[in-house]
Design an enzyme around this catalytic site. Structure first.
Site, PDB file in Angstrom:
ATOM      1  N   SER A  30      -4.127  -2.037   9.442  1.00 50.28           N
ATOM      2  CA  SER A  30      -4.967  -2.790   8.783  1.00 50.28           C
ATOM      3  C   SER A  30      -6.688  -2.410   8.906  1.00 50.28           C
ATOM      4  O   SER A  30      -6.533  -2.859   9.018  1.00 50.28           O
ATOM      5  CB  SER A  30      -4.986  -4.087   8.734  1.00 50.28           C
ATOM      6  OG  SER A  30      -3.867  -4.454   8.766  1.00 50.28           O
ATOM      7  N   HIS A  61      -2.512  -0.975   3.403  1.00 46.89           N
ATOM      8  CA  HIS A  61      -1.844   0.301   4.296  1.00 46.89           C
ATOM      9  C   HIS A  61      -1.169   1.322   3.379  1.00 46.89           C
ATOM     10  O   HIS A  61      -0.432   0.656   2.283  1.00 46.89           O
ATOM     11  CB  HIS A  61      -0.421  -0.199   4.815  1.00 46.89           C
ATOM     12  CG  HIS A  61      -0.972  -1.128   6.081  1.00 46.89           C
ATOM     13  ND1 HIS A  61      -1.227  -2.313   5.927  1.00 46.89           N
ATOM     14  CD2 HIS A  61      -0.493  -1.221   7.327  1.00 46.89           C
ATOM     15  CE1 HIS A  61      -1.182  -3.076   7.343  1.00 46.89           C
ATOM     16  NE2 HIS A  61      -0.994  -1.881   8.275  1.00 46.89           N
ATOM     17  N   HIS A  83       7.017  -2.870   8.802  1.00 41.83           N
ATOM     18  CA  HIS A  83       6.368  -4.057   9.943  1.00 41.83           C
ATOM     19  C   HIS A  83       8.322  -4.523   9.589  1.00 41.83           C
ATOM     20  O   HIS A  83       8.612  -4.577   8.570  1.00 41.83           O
ATOM     21  CB  HIS A  83       5.334  -4.570   9.645  1.00 41.83           C
ATOM     22  CG  HIS A  83       4.557  -4.235   9.174  1.00 41.83           C
ATOM     23  ND1 HIS A  83       3.911  -4.025   8.072  1.00 41.83           N
ATOM     24  CD2 HIS A  83       3.217  -3.936   9.994  1.00 41.83           C
ATOM     25  CE1 HIS A  83       2.715  -3.281   8.224  1.00 41.83           C
ATOM     26  NE2 HIS A  83       2.226  -3.812   9.528  1.00 41.83           N
ATOM     27  N   TYR A  85       8.257  -7.524   9.473  1.00 38.40           N
ATOM     28  CA  TYR A  85       8.513  -8.779   8.907  1.00 38.40           C
ATOM     29  C   TYR A  85       8.370  -7.988   7.317  1.00 38.40           C
ATOM     30  O   TYR A  85       8.611  -9.378   5.824  1.00 38.40           O
ATOM     31  CB  TYR A  85       7.177  -9.092   8.952  1.00 38.40           C
ATOM     32  CG  TYR A  85       5.475  -9.030   8.676  1.00 38.40           C
ATOM     33  CD1 TYR A  85       4.741  -8.044   7.144  1.00 38.40           C
ATOM     34  CD2 TYR A  85       4.440  -8.449   9.747  1.00 38.40           C
ATOM     35  CE1 TYR A  85       4.160  -7.370   6.842  1.00 38.40           C
ATOM     36  CE2 TYR A  85       3.630  -7.661   8.961  1.00 38.40           C
ATOM     37  CZ  TYR A  85       3.442  -7.387   7.793  1.00 38.40           C
ATOM     38  OH  TYR A  85       2.025  -6.432   7.588  1.00 38.40           O
ATOM     39  N   GLU A  86       8.327  -6.908   7.252  1.00 39.70           N
ATOM     40  CA  GLU A  86       8.894  -6.519   5.685  1.00 39.70           C
ATOM     41  C   GLU A  86      10.053  -6.777   5.132  1.00 39.70           C
ATOM     42  O   GLU A  86      10.711  -6.012   3.846  1.00 39.70           O
ATOM     43  CB  GLU A  86       7.862  -4.965   5.572  1.00 39.70           C
ATOM     44  CG  GLU A  86       6.209  -4.829   5.531  1.00 39.70           C
ATOM     45  CD  GLU A  86       5.948  -3.784   5.211  1.00 39.70           C
ATOM     46  OE1 GLU A  86       5.540  -3.121   3.525  1.00 39.70           O
ATOM     47  OE2 GLU A  86       5.365  -3.306   5.964  1.00 39.70           O
ATOM     48  N   ALA A 113      -4.346  -4.482  13.945  1.00 35.83           N
ATOM     49  CA  ALA A 113      -5.575  -5.377  13.952  1.00 35.83           C
ATOM     50  C   ALA A 113      -4.599  -6.610  14.311  1.00 35.83           C
ATOM     51  O   ALA A 113      -3.527  -6.944  14.048  1.00 35.83           O
ATOM     52  CB  ALA A 113      -5.318  -5.889  12.588  1.00 35.83           C
ATOM     53  N   MET A 205       1.786  -8.301  14.403  1.00 37.97           N
ATOM     54  CA  MET A 205       3.253  -7.808  14.145  1.00 37.97           C
ATOM     55  C   MET A 205       3.646  -6.747  14.021  1.00 37.97           C
ATOM     56  O   MET A 205       3.967  -6.249  13.254  1.00 37.97           O
ATOM     57  CB  MET A 205       3.230  -8.440  12.208  1.00 37.97           C
ATOM     58  CG  MET A 205       2.737 -10.070  12.637  1.00 37.97           C
ATOM     59  SD  MET A 205       2.543 -10.510  11.132  1.00 37.97           S
ATOM     60  CE  MET A 205       1.034 -12.112  11.396  1.00 37.97           C
ATOM     61  N   SER A 206       3.215  -5.337  14.525  1.00 40.96           N
ATOM     62  CA  SER A 206       2.864  -4.079  15.058  1.00 40.96           C
ATOM     63  C   SER A 206       3.442  -4.228  16.862  1.00 40.96           C
ATOM     64  O   SER A 206       3.409  -4.387  17.565  1.00 40.96           O
ATOM     65  CB  SER A 206       2.102  -3.329  13.835  1.00 40.96           C
ATOM     66  OG  SER A 206       0.706  -3.292  14.220  1.00 40.96           O
ATOM     67  N   ASN A 229      -9.932 -11.395  14.589  1.00 39.93           N
ATOM     68  CA  ASN A 229     -10.034 -13.256  14.134  1.00 39.93           C
ATOM     69  C   ASN A 229      -9.193 -14.141  16.260  1.00 39.93           C
ATOM     70  O   ASN A 229      -8.699 -13.226  16.872  1.00 39.93           O
ATOM     71  CB  ASN A 229      -9.111 -13.978  13.327  1.00 39.93           C
ATOM     72  CG  ASN A 229      -7.572 -13.220  13.577  1.00 39.93           C
ATOM     73  OD1 ASN A 229      -6.960 -12.225  13.355  1.00 39.93           O
ATOM     74  ND2 ASN A 229      -7.177 -13.951  13.696  1.00 39.93           N
ATOM     75  N   HIS A 241      -5.658 -13.145   5.654  1.00 37.00           N
ATOM     76  CA  HIS A 241      -5.679 -11.717   5.747  1.00 37.00           C
ATOM     77  C   HIS A 241      -7.130 -10.629   5.231  1.00 37.00           C
ATOM     78  O   HIS A 241      -7.009  -9.534   5.715  1.00 37.00           O
ATOM     79  CB  HIS A 241      -4.587 -11.004   4.499  1.00 37.00           C
ATOM     80  CG  HIS A 241      -4.071  -9.547   4.951  1.00 37.00           C
ATOM     81  ND1 HIS A 241      -3.462  -8.777   5.983  1.00 37.00           N
ATOM     82  CD2 HIS A 241      -3.896  -9.154   4.084  1.00 37.00           C
ATOM     83  CE1 HIS A 241      -3.403  -7.393   6.212  1.00 37.00           C
ATOM     84  NE2 HIS A 241      -3.452  -7.526   4.449  1.00 37.00           N
TER      85      HIS A 241
HETATM   86  N1  HPA Z   1      -1.656 -12.705  14.322  1.00 38.36           N
HETATM   87  C1  HPA Z   1      -0.760 -12.008  14.280  1.00 38.36           C
HETATM   88  N2  HPA Z   1      -1.215 -10.976  13.356  1.00 38.36           N
HETATM   89  C2  HPA Z   1      -2.852 -10.977  13.504  1.00 38.36           C
HETATM   90  C3  HPA Z   1      -3.454 -11.832  13.493  1.00 38.36           C
HETATM   91  C4  HPA Z   1      -2.949 -12.804  14.227  1.00 38.36           C
HETATM   92  O1  HPA Z   1      -4.168 -13.681  14.341  1.00 38.36           O
HETATM   93  N3  HPA Z   1      -4.967 -10.966  13.295  1.00 38.36           N
HETATM   94  C5  HPA Z   1      -4.402  -9.783  12.965  1.00 38.36           C
HETATM   95  N4  HPA Z   1      -2.867  -9.639  13.321  1.00 38.36           N
END
Ligand code: HPA
Length: 266
Positions: A30, A61, A83, A85-86, A113, A205-206, A229, A241
């Protein structure tokens, strides 16, 4: 390491990808598309042109392969990934990696990310992956290849090169363990504390399934997390996001510099 028939890509790759004969793959996470500014783009191939490759529905993406040159190195860049999660099956999430393998790459850089769960690792910087905790509960190898060795999933030799070049460029590059989770929700503070106790340094998540798939196909892998973050409960406020994307764009420059130094000689 032998390629495993069940995990090969049997679809038809567009001739542009085959003819270009890329040596190296790069999967962009991302907000990291600005990495492309450094490259000489030759051609793009939309994921929709390739049977069996899921598109991507996540903002940030794009869903295409970019054929590009960086110095003398021919790269294929996957801009966007699918992903879990999709709602995609693990084997669909890793279809892009099998395409990259079929196009002939021998080495792969995975980027993502991630939230930092290590209080010493500051957001806005990059972490090179030394290992991973696959906490998605899944694997792209289900029903296929068994018992592959994963003791060096991220190439130690390649890591040494990146570490040394980062040092000479004055780029602070952390090294640590990526925790791959299912999502799509961000974590709770209790989960972030757990990941930290388990030895994790960043969460996202990837990446984890892609790295497993690439190793099974004999590809040398390295991985980089843009720490966008603090993990939930470690910073102030809630996670968003849009903020994650913005942080990715701002930090992209350091990785661009590093890749620009290392990849032309890869
Ligand atoms: N958690 C999960 N996935 C992420 C995060 C997070 O804090 N930041 C960017 N992708």
């Amino acid at each position: 390491m032998p390629a495993v028939p069940e995990n090969e890509f049997f679809g038809k790759l567009p001739s542009a990808m085959v003819d270009f004969a890329p040596e190296l793959g790069l999967v962009l996470g991302s907000g990291l598309a600005s990495i492309l500014d450094l490259m000489e783009v030759v051609e793009t191939v939309s994921y929709q042109e390739i049977d069996g490759l899921p598109g991507t529905g996540v903002p940030g993406h794009a869903g295409r392969f970019v054929l590009a040159r960086l110095g003398a190195t021919r790269l294929v860049i996957a801009e966007g990934r699918a992903h879990l999660y999709e709602g995609y099956a693990p084997v669909a999430v890793t279809a892009g990696i099998r395409c990259l393998h079929a196009s002939g790459i021998k080495r792969l850089v995975l980027t993502n990310a991630a939230g930092t769960v290590n209080s010493e690792f500051q957001p806005g910087r990059w972490m090179m992956l030394s290992d991973q905790l696959n906490l998605t509960g899944s694997s792209p190898l289900l029903g296929g290849a068994h018992f592959f060795d994963m003791s060096e999933i991220y190439s130690e030799a390649w890591r040494a090169t990146f570490r040394n070049r980062a040092k000479s460029l004055g780029i602070e590059l952390y090294e640590g363990i990526y925790v791959g989770v299912l999502g799509p929700q961000y974590e709770t503070p209790a989960e972030v504390r757990m990941f930290c106790r388990l030895g994790g340094d960043a969460v996202g998540m990837s990446t984890v399934l892609e790295a497993i798939q690439a190793r099974v196909l004999g590809i040398e892998v390295s991985g980089f997390s843009c720490l966008t973050n603090w993990g939930a409960g470690l910073g102030e406020g809630s996670l968003d996001h849009g903020e994650v994307m913005k942080a990715g764009v701002e930090a992209a420059g350091d990785l661009v510099d590093l890749l620009g130094e290392v990849l032309p000689g890869a």
